[in-house]
Design a protein around this motif. Structure first.
Motif, mmCIF file in Angstrom:
data_model
loop_
_atom_site.group_PDB
_atom_site.id
_atom_site.type_symbol
_atom_site.label_atom_id
_atom_site.label_comp_id
_atom_site.label_asym_id
_atom_site.label_seq_id
_atom_site.Cartn_x
_atom_site.Cartn_y
_atom_site.Cartn_z
ATOM 1 N N ILE A 1 0.830 -1.195 0.000
ATOM 2 C CA ILE A 1 0.000 0.000 0.000
ATOM 3 C C ILE A 1 0.870 1.252 0.000
ATOM 4 C CG2 ILE A 1 -1.722 1.283 1.304
ATOM 5 C CD1 ILE A 1 -2.607 -1.424 -0.123
ATOM 6 N N GLY A 2 1.965 1.217 0.744
ATOM 7 C CA GLY A 2 2.881 2.350 0.765
ATOM 8 C C GLY A 2 3.459 2.634 -0.608
ATOM 9 N N GLU A 3 3.815 1.573 -1.335
ATOM 10 C CA GLU A 3 4.355 1.747 -2.684
ATOM 11 C C GLU A 3 3.303 2.340 -3.621
ATOM 12 O OE1 GLU A 3 7.674 -1.853 -2.895
ATOM 13 O OE2 GLU A 3 5.553 -2.296 -3.283
ATOM 14 N N ALA B 1 1.617 7.288 -6.569
ATOM 15 C CA ALA B 1 0.639 8.321 -6.886
ATOM 16 C C ALA B 1 1.201 9.715 -6.588
ATOM 17 C CB ALA B 1 -0.642 8.093 -6.084
ATOM 18 N N ILE B 2 1.926 9.837 -5.484
ATOM 19 C CA ILE B 2 2.489 11.138 -5.105
ATOM 20 C C ILE B 2 3.490 11.618 -6.138
ATOM 21 C CG2 ILE B 2 3.897 12.346 -3.378
ATOM 22 C CD1 ILE B 2 2.682 10.369 -1.289
ATOM 23 N N SER C 1 9.705 6.469 -4.034
ATOM 24 C CA SER C 1 10.353 5.821 -2.900
ATOM 25 C C SER C 1 9.507 5.979 -1.645
ATOM 26 C CB SER C 1 11.738 6.441 -2.665
ATOM 27 O OG SER C 1 12.215 6.138 -1.375
ATOM 28 N N ILE C 2 9.235 4.853 -0.970
ATOM 29 C CA ILE C 2 8.485 4.935 0.286
ATOM 30 C C ILE C 2 9.260 5.769 1.298
ATOM 31 C CG2 ILE C 2 7.664 3.591 2.257
ATOM 32 C CD1 ILE C 2 6.914 1.377 0.430
ATOM 33 N N GLU D 1 2.934 -1.204 4.920
ATOM 34 C CA GLU D 1 3.816 -2.345 4.670
ATOM 35 C C GLU D 1 3.062 -3.589 4.197
ATOM 36 O OE1 GLU D 1 6.892 -1.431 4.993
ATOM 37 O OE2 GLU D 1 6.270 0.477 5.914
ATOM 38 N N ARG D 2 1.749 -3.500 4.110
ATOM 39 C CA ARG D 2 0.937 -4.659 3.774
ATOM 40 C C ARG D 2 0.454 -4.596 2.325
ATOM 41 N NH1 ARG D 2 -3.274 -4.028 8.463
ATOM 42 N NH2 ARG D 2 -4.257 -5.859 7.494
#
Length: 262
Positions: A105-107, A112-113, A119-120, A142-143
């Motif tokens: 989800i972070g990636e 999108a940003i 890069s997370i 992280e999931r």
């Protein structure tokens, strides 16, 4: 009166070719002022999703105009169209299909940003901020998508759209696949975000009770025609078109039904 952020006038869209061509949108007028939410309601096949695609440049109109922040959007060059799509973010009906199952989800939010530097580590603070805005813990970053429920994935889709800091959010049937309790939770979340962030939103749904919960104004679309529009309470309480009345009659509990009571 504040000038509209989005101003659609006489919009026509034809799809297909030759004898198979269909007239999907027929002279649609619609405007969204900054800080307001306009509900677009109609049955499946009424042209709602086609209108959304036209607004972000995925479908080319055959007539009329789309002004966004005072600028005509038709005929934009590729770079300008990319910028438009960042300023107008869509939250899809099915967030699972729009999330890469191989990416965390972070990636997904980092991409999108900034698609070029996703890069997370670079965007960690921003990612955590937007997850918190939709009531998800920081470890959600992280999931993977399959680890979340449908309602949680919809919260993730909202966070990903808002992380771009768009001028306009288009929510396309985002509660239609959810059970009633989860639907109400997502709508209450949107109501809070509208208040806290001053969101400007086009909220697309086939359900007038859902539209009433989050919208200031409503536009009723029937076979590509706008048959009624106005303040949401006025349209609910004194519908002027038979099709609007039909939609109201289909709402559980009748026209007075509100999701807050669920």
């Amino acid at each position: 009166m504040t000038e509209p952020l989005l101003d659609v006038r006489g919009l026509d869209v034809h799809l297909g070719h030759g004898a198979g061509q269909a007239h999907i949108l027929k002279g649609v007028d619609l405007s969204v002022r900054p800080g307001t939410t306009v509900g677009l309601v109609g049955e499946s096949g009424s042209g709602k999703s086609t209108l959304a695609k036209a607004l972000v440049g995925q479908v080319r109109p055959t007539g009329g105009s789309i002004l966004f922040a005072g600028r005509e959007t038709s005929g934009l060059r590729a770079r300008d169209l990319w910028q438009l799509r960042r300023r107008i973010q869509m939250v899809p009906q099915d967030p699972y299909s729009s999330l890469d199952p191989r990416r965390t989800i972070g990636e997904a939010i980092a991409e999108a940003i900034d698609p070029r530097r996703s890069s997370i580590r670079r965007h960690r603070t921003t990612i955590r901020h937007w997850l918190a805005q939709v009531s998800l813990d920081a470890d959600a970053a992280e999931r993977y998508p399959h680890e979340f429920s449908g309602g949680q994935r919809q919260r993730i889709a909202i966070a990903r759209a808002l992380a771009v800091e768009p001028d306009l959010v288009i929510a396309d049937e985002i509660t239609s696949a959810l059970d009633l309790t989860t639907q109400a939770e997502i709508l209450n979340l949107l109501s809070r975000l509208r208040k806290d962030l001053g969101l400007t939103m086009l909220f697309i749904s086939h359900n007038l009770a859902v539209v009433r919960h989050v919208s200031d104004e409503v536009v009723v679309l029937y076979h590509g025609d706008v048959v009624e529009s106005g303040p949401v309470d006025t349209v609910f309480e004194t519908p002027g078109h038979g099709y609007t009345q039909k939609l109201l009659d289909s709402v559980p509990g009748g026209p007075g039904f509100r999701l807050e009571a669920v």
